[in-house]
Design a protein around this motif. Sequence first.
Motif, PDB file in Angstrom:
ATOM      1  N   TRP A 113     -38.627 -72.928 -88.995  1.00  0.00           N
ATOM      2  CA  TRP A 113     -39.348 -73.692 -90.002  1.00  0.00           C
ATOM      3  C   TRP A 113     -38.575 -74.974 -90.278  1.00  0.00           C
ATOM      4  O   TRP A 113     -37.351 -74.945 -90.456  1.00  0.00           O
ATOM      5  CB  TRP A 113     -39.497 -72.902 -91.290  1.00  0.00           C
ATOM      6  N   TYR A 114     -39.297 -76.062 -90.314  1.00  0.00           N
ATOM      7  CA  TYR A 114     -38.770 -77.357 -90.706  1.00  0.00           C
ATOM      8  C   TYR A 114     -39.591 -77.848 -91.889  1.00  0.00           C
ATOM      9  O   TYR A 114     -40.667 -77.321 -92.167  1.00  0.00           O
ATOM     10  CB  TYR A 114     -38.888 -78.361 -89.556  1.00  0.00           C
ATOM     11  N   ARG A 115     -39.080 -78.857 -92.566  1.00  0.00           N
ATOM     12  CA  ARG A 115     -39.850 -79.435 -93.660  1.00  0.00           C
ATOM     13  C   ARG A 115     -39.640 -80.941 -93.709  1.00  0.00           C
ATOM     14  O   ARG A 115     -38.617 -81.463 -93.254  1.00  0.00           O
ATOM     15  CB  ARG A 115     -39.463 -78.814 -95.009  1.00  0.00           C
ATOM     16  N   GLN A 116     -40.633 -81.600 -94.288  1.00  0.00           N
ATOM     17  CA  GLN A 116     -40.548 -83.043 -94.448  1.00  0.00           C
ATOM     18  C   GLN A 116     -41.066 -83.421 -95.820  1.00  0.00           C
ATOM     19  O   GLN A 116     -42.243 -83.197 -96.138  1.00  0.00           O
ATOM     20  CB  GLN A 116     -41.345 -83.765 -93.362  1.00  0.00           C
ATOM     21  N   ALA A 117     -40.163 -83.960 -96.633  1.00  0.00           N
ATOM     22  CA  ALA A 117     -40.523 -84.430 -97.961  1.00  0.00           C
ATOM     23  C   ALA A 117     -40.968 -85.893 -97.862  1.00  0.00           C
ATOM     24  O   ALA A 117     -40.592 -86.597 -96.914  1.00  0.00           O
ATOM     25  CB  ALA A 117     -39.325 -84.303 -98.900  1.00  0.00           C
ATOM     26  N   PRO A 118     -41.751 -86.367 -98.821  1.00  0.00           N
ATOM     27  CA  PRO A 118     -42.214 -87.756 -98.779  1.00  0.00           C
ATOM     28  C   PRO A 118     -41.052 -88.736 -98.676  1.00  0.00           C
ATOM     29  O   PRO A 118     -40.078 -88.646 -99.432  1.00  0.00           O
ATOM     30  CB  PRO A 118     -42.951 -87.916-100.119  1.00  0.00           C
ATOM     31  N   MET A 168     -34.437 -79.300 -90.512  1.00  0.00           N
ATOM     32  CA  MET A 168     -34.477 -77.869 -90.230  1.00  0.00           C
ATOM     33  C   MET A 168     -34.263 -77.084 -91.526  1.00  0.00           C
ATOM     34  O   MET A 168     -33.374 -77.415 -92.318  1.00  0.00           O
ATOM     35  CB  MET A 168     -33.399 -77.505 -89.212  1.00  0.00           C
ATOM     36  N   VAL A 169     -35.062 -76.063 -91.702  1.00  0.00           N
ATOM     37  CA  VAL A 169     -34.896 -75.151 -92.840  1.00  0.00           C
ATOM     38  C   VAL A 169     -34.249 -73.849 -92.376  1.00  0.00           C
ATOM     39  O   VAL A 169     -33.249 -73.409 -92.926  1.00  0.00           O
ATOM     40  CB  VAL A 169     -36.251 -74.848 -93.505  1.00  0.00           C
ATOM     41  N   ALA A 170     -34.823 -73.237 -91.345  1.00  0.00           N
ATOM     42  CA  ALA A 170     -34.305 -71.974 -90.824  1.00  0.00           C
ATOM     43  C   ALA A 170     -34.818 -71.773 -89.411  1.00  0.00           C
ATOM     44  O   ALA A 170     -35.943 -72.161 -89.093  1.00  0.00           O
ATOM     45  CB  ALA A 170     -34.728 -70.804 -91.714  1.00  0.00           C
ATOM     46  N   VAL A 171     -33.979 -71.162 -88.586  1.00  0.00           N
ATOM     47  CA  VAL A 171     -34.353 -70.840 -87.206  1.00  0.00           C
ATOM     48  C   VAL A 171     -33.928 -69.411 -86.919  1.00  0.00           C
ATOM     49  O   VAL A 171     -32.865 -68.974 -87.382  1.00  0.00           O
ATOM     50  CB  VAL A 171     -33.691 -71.810 -86.205  1.00  0.00           C
ATOM     51  N   ILE A 172     -34.734 -68.693 -86.166  1.00  0.00           N
ATOM     52  CA  ILE A 172     -34.424 -67.312 -85.825  1.00  0.00           C
ATOM     53  C   ILE A 172     -34.557 -67.143 -84.319  1.00  0.00           C
ATOM     54  O   ILE A 172     -35.505 -67.632 -83.698  1.00  0.00           O
ATOM     55  CB  ILE A 172     -35.322 -66.329 -86.601  1.00  0.00           C
ATOM     56  N   ASP A 198     -37.432 -78.565-103.146  1.00  0.00           N
ATOM     57  CA  ASP A 198     -38.008 -77.859-101.997  1.00  0.00           C
ATOM     58  C   ASP A 198     -39.421 -78.353-101.688  1.00  0.00           C
ATOM     59  O   ASP A 198     -40.014 -77.948-100.679  1.00  0.00           O
ATOM     60  CB  ASP A 198     -38.040 -76.356-102.247  1.00  0.00           C
ATOM     61  N   THR A 199     -39.963 -79.192-102.545  1.00  0.00           N
ATOM     62  CA  THR A 199     -41.301 -79.728-102.330  1.00  0.00           C
ATOM     63  C   THR A 199     -41.345 -80.522-101.022  1.00  0.00           C
ATOM     64  O   THR A 199     -40.542 -81.437-100.805  1.00  0.00           O
ATOM     65  CB  THR A 199     -41.712 -80.643-103.499  1.00  0.00           C
ATOM     66  N   ALA A 200     -42.258 -80.144-100.137  1.00  0.00           N
ATOM     67  CA  ALA A 200     -42.366 -80.766 -98.818  1.00  0.00           C
ATOM     68  C   ALA A 200     -43.547 -80.157 -98.077  1.00  0.00           C
ATOM     69  O   ALA A 200     -44.137 -79.169 -98.519  1.00  0.00           O
ATOM     70  CB  ALA A 200     -41.081 -80.541 -98.014  1.00  0.00           C
ATOM     71  N   VAL A 201     -43.844 -80.744 -96.933  1.00  0.00           N
ATOM     72  CA  VAL A 201     -44.735 -80.100 -95.979  1.00  0.00           C
ATOM     73  C   VAL A 201     -43.854 -79.306 -95.022  1.00  0.00           C
ATOM     74  O   VAL A 201     -42.903 -79.851 -94.444  1.00  0.00           O
ATOM     75  CB  VAL A 201     -45.588 -81.120 -95.206  1.00  0.00           C
ATOM     76  N   TYR A 202     -44.165 -78.045 -94.866  1.00  0.00           N
ATOM     77  CA  TYR A 202     -43.382 -77.144 -94.032  1.00  0.00           C
ATOM     78  C   TYR A 202     -44.100 -76.929 -92.701  1.00  0.00           C
ATOM     79  O   TYR A 202     -45.300 -76.655 -92.665  1.00  0.00           O
ATOM     80  CB  TYR A 202     -43.178 -75.815 -94.750  1.00  0.00           C
ATOM     81  N   LYS A 236     -48.355 -77.336 -97.101  1.00  0.00           N
ATOM     82  CA  LYS A 236     -47.702 -78.031 -98.192  1.00  0.00           C
ATOM     83  C   LYS A 236     -47.195 -77.060 -99.249  1.00  0.00           C
ATOM     84  O   LYS A 236     -47.911 -76.143 -99.669  1.00  0.00           O
ATOM     85  CB  LYS A 236     -48.664 -79.020 -98.841  1.00  0.00           C
ATOM     86  N   VAL A 237     -45.952 -77.282 -99.658  1.00  0.00           N
ATOM     87  CA  VAL A 237     -45.334 -76.526-100.745  1.00  0.00           C
ATOM     88  C   VAL A 237     -44.973 -77.511-101.850  1.00  0.00           C
ATOM     89  O   VAL A 237     -44.268 -78.494-101.602  1.00  0.00           O
ATOM     90  CB  VAL A 237     -44.080 -75.778-100.254  1.00  0.00           C
ATOM     91  N   THR A 238     -45.459 -77.237-103.043  1.00  0.00           N
ATOM     92  CA  THR A 238     -45.161 -78.086-104.191  1.00  0.00           C
ATOM     93  C   THR A 238     -44.541 -77.234-105.278  1.00  0.00           C
ATOM     94  O   THR A 238     -45.124 -76.224-105.690  1.00  0.00           O
ATOM     95  CB  THR A 238     -46.430 -78.771-104.730  1.00  0.00           C
ATOM     96  N   VAL A 239     -43.352 -77.630-105.727  1.00  0.00           N
ATOM     97  CA  VAL A 239     -42.642 -76.897-106.770  1.00  0.00           C
ATOM     98  C   VAL A 239     -42.567 -77.782-108.005  1.00  0.00           C
ATOM     99  O   VAL A 239     -41.964 -78.863-107.969  1.00  0.00           O
ATOM    100  CB  VAL A 239     -41.229 -76.501-106.318  1.00  0.00           C
TER     101      VAL A 239
END
Length: 114
Positions: free
Chosen positions: A35-40, A46-50, A88-92, A109-112
């Motif tokens: 999982w990766y994420r990109q905030a505005p 990179m967030v996490a890799v398995i 943590d708000t970003a598109v994942y 999209k994750v919005t906190v």
Amino acid sequence: VQLQASGGGLVQAGGSLRLSCTGTGINFRTKNMGWYRQAPGRQREMVAVITPGHAANYAESVKGRFTISRDNREKTVNLEMNGLKPEDTAVYYCWTNYNWENLWGQGTKVTVSS
């Protein structure tokens, strides 16, 4: 060949969300998944890799809060996110490599809120 992600949404700070991603058309059990994420206004990170053997690597900013897991039979990779923060708000994006290139899901999209 496709990665299909789901599970984003709006949550208050301190809350939890679970993201899921299903891979089709790939030899899922042999692939590193992540999982990766990109905030505005920021670069994708990179967030996490398995690994296929379930070894996980996390960004420092999410260690202890996020957990990545995979089910090779169901061809899914999940990201359990706890203790969410506004930053943590970003598109994942779900990720893998395919034919020596990055393969991305469509983004969720994750919005906190604080």
